[in-house]
Design a protein around this motif. Structure first.
Motif, short mmCIF file in Angstrom:
data_model
loop_
_atom_site.label_atom_id
_atom_site.label_comp_id
_atom_site.label_asym_id
_atom_site.label_seq_id
_atom_site.Cartn_x
_atom_site.Cartn_y
_atom_site.Cartn_z
N GLY A 118 9.01 -4.62 -0.48
CA GLY A 118 9.21 -3.20 -0.21
C GLY A 118 8.71 -2.30 -1.33
N THR A 119 8.69 -2.82 -2.57
CA THR A 119 8.16 -2.03 -3.67
C THR A 119 6.73 -1.62 -3.35
OG1 THR A 119 9.51 -3.09 -5.39
CG2 THR A 119 7.46 -2.10 -6.11
N SER A 120 5.94 -2.58 -2.88
CA SER A 120 4.54 -2.28 -2.57
C SER A 120 4.40 -1.51 -1.26
CB SER A 120 3.73 -3.58 -2.47
OG SER A 120 3.63 -4.18 -3.74
N VAL A 121 5.10 -1.98 -0.21
CA VAL A 121 4.87 -1.45 1.14
C VAL A 121 5.52 -0.08 1.32
CG1 VAL A 121 5.29 -1.88 3.61
CG2 VAL A 121 4.55 -3.76 2.10
N TYR A 122 6.76 0.06 0.84
CA TYR A 122 7.47 1.33 1.06
C TYR A 122 7.50 2.23 -0.18
CZ TYR A 122 9.48 -1.02 5.20
OH TYR A 122 9.68 -1.68 6.38
N ALA A 140 1.63 -6.03 -1.45
CA ALA A 140 0.39 -5.27 -1.71
C ALA A 140 -0.76 -5.83 -0.88
CB ALA A 140 0.06 -5.31 -3.21
N ARG A 141 -0.86 -7.16 -0.81
CA ARG A 141 -1.91 -7.76 0.02
C ARG A 141 -1.69 -7.41 1.48
NH1 ARG A 141 -5.80 -11.23 -2.11
NH2 ARG A 141 -6.78 -10.72 -0.14
N TYR A 142 -0.41 -7.48 1.91
CA TYR A 142 -0.09 -7.20 3.30
C TYR A 142 -0.46 -5.76 3.67
CZ TYR A 142 2.13 -7.75 7.77
OH TYR A 142 2.34 -7.84 9.13
N ALA A 143 -0.26 -4.85 2.72
CA ALA A 143 -0.57 -3.43 2.97
C ALA A 143 -2.07 -3.15 2.88
CB ALA A 143 0.20 -2.57 1.96
N GLY A 144 -2.86 -4.14 2.50
CA GLY A 144 -4.31 -3.98 2.54
C GLY A 144 -4.99 -3.67 1.22
N VAL A 150 3.18 5.28 -10.56
CA VAL A 150 3.86 4.17 -11.23
C VAL A 150 5.18 3.96 -10.50
CG1 VAL A 150 4.96 3.38 -13.36
CG2 VAL A 150 2.82 4.71 -13.47
N THR A 151 5.40 2.78 -9.98
CA THR A 151 6.64 2.48 -9.27
C THR A 151 7.47 1.53 -10.11
OG1 THR A 151 5.46 2.79 -7.19
CG2 THR A 151 7.60 1.70 -7.07
N VAL A 152 8.68 1.96 -10.44
CA VAL A 152 9.54 1.22 -11.36
C VAL A 152 10.61 0.46 -10.58
CG1 VAL A 152 11.04 1.37 -13.39
CG2 VAL A 152 9.17 3.02 -13.10
#
Ligand SMILES: [Zn+2]
Ligand SMILES: [Zn+2]
Length: 372
Positions: free
Chosen positions: A175-179, A205-209, A282-284
């Motif tokens: 969810g960090t990457s996708v949402y 991240a890969r799943y989101a492309g 930047v997502t923490v």
């Protein structure tokens, strides 16, 4: 009823295996017999004292098992159901749950005390002292009494050890990457830290492309695992990644930096802020030491001007009632690697060894098998 459990009485002491008395479930509560429990870093943060909670406490907030008994008024689950426990309950009716943000459910307020809804505790020692369960769970116990709001039913053919991980680390990372980051197709993403959460941020991240998923981790074993989970480039140090990102993006820098290191530091926040370009984020995700300031940036040039954003979150902005079954569907479809996350399985009384292995970078995720 008696149950064996791994507990913290004071910070800085090793995990103690003890026997506790467990009350019967009350209104809206159930008793879960845990089959498996993931060893997340957050439990160790409490054990070391990096983060503070009410002690004494039964550790563990990633668990999967079987519902054994129901208290009055339980409607969401039945005896015999296989469940994953969500590390944040979803009451379904608070302001946040009712607006699609179950990760912010008001019931999360008691995560660090482990107190249940009526203001009391279900675990007690023989001296009569009350023990909370971390995140209102306590999955390092063979059995626990928890709110039905913490339980998400799953298909009975899903193995308990992989199911347990979908209670915290997997949705938090994915969810960090996708949402939370909102990675878009074609993006360049840099992920700092490829442990139990970071491995899932890579998969998300890969799943989101994402076109480039660049991983920074000093541990060689974790870098080689990162490639298995979908990283396109791996580096031991931020400076090497910075150089490669300039090359890869022709100077535009990354779209996203994601921080999933074991312990958040101002150094890694600096490195992350420097590696994203204009409009970057930047997502923490990592937790730091409660007494330190980890975000200290010059506004000019790092935030203002470059239009960079710093985003915090909890649970990868996932909705556990929706996302836990969804992630297990992706696992079943072969689009989410969960078996590969588990490096080693432990008995409950091997818990200190397990956390030592985690600290030494020997494992991505350890899982405790209860009754093993
Ligand atoms: Zn966790
Ligand atoms: Zn709620």
């Amino acid at each position: 009823m008696r149950t064996k459990a791994a507990v913290i009485r004071e910070p800085g002491k090793p995990w103690e295996i003890t026997e506790l008395e467990l009350d019967e479930p009350r209104q809206g509560e159930v008793r879960v017999a845990f089959a498996a429990s993931g060893m997340c870093h957050s439990d160790e943060h409490l054990q070391t004292g990096d983060s503070t909670g009410r002690l004494p406490l039964v550790g563990g907030h990633e668990g999967a098992g079987v519902i054994e008994a129901l208290g009055p008024g339980v409607t969401r689950v039945n005896v015999g159901d296989h469940v994953v426990c969500s590390f944040i309950p979803a009451c379904g009716v608070c302001r946040y749950c009712s607006t699609g943000r179950q990760n912010l459910c008001d019931w999360g307020a008691q995560m660090m005390t482990g107190m249940l809804a009526d203001g009391t505790f279900r675990f007690h020692d023989d001296a009569g002292e009350d023990f909370g369960g971390f995140c209102m769970l306590g999955t390092f116990a063979e059995r626990a009494v928890v709110s039905q709001n913490s339980c998400v039913p799953i298909d009975p053919d899903i193995p308990f050890d992989v199911a347990a991980l979908v209670g915290c680390g997997v949705p938090t990372g994915w969810g960090t990457s996708v949402y939370a980051a909102g990675v878009a197709p074609g993006d360049t993403v840099v992920i700092f830290g490829a442990g139990g959460v970071g491995s899932n941020a890579i998969q998300g991240a890969r799943y989101a492309g994402a076109a480039n998923v660049v991983v920074v981790d000093p541990v060689a074993f974790k870098r080689s695992k990162a490639l298995e989970f979908g990283a396109t480039h791996v580096f031991a140090a931020a400076a090497e990644a910075q150089e490669a990102i300039v090359e890869l993006t022709r100077g535009q820098l990354a779209d996203h930096a994601i921080i999933t290191v074991g312990v958040l530091s101002s150094e890694v926040v600096d490195q992350a802020a420097a590696i994203v370009g204009k409009g970057g984020q930047v997502t923490v995700t990592s937790v730091g030491r409660s007494w330190e300031k980890q975000i200290q940036l010059a506004a000019n040039g790092s935030v203002v001007g470059w239009q960079r954003r710093i985003q915090g979150h909890v649970f990868g902005m996932c909705n556990p009632l929706y996302d836990i079954p969804r992630l297990l569907r992706l696992y079943r479809a072969g689009q989410l690697k969960l078996d590969e996350l588990i490096t080693r399985r432990y008995r409950l009384d091997e818990i200190n060894q397990g956390y030592q292995d985690l600290d030494e970078g020997k494992i991505i995720r350890g899982v405790i098998l209860h009754g093993a």
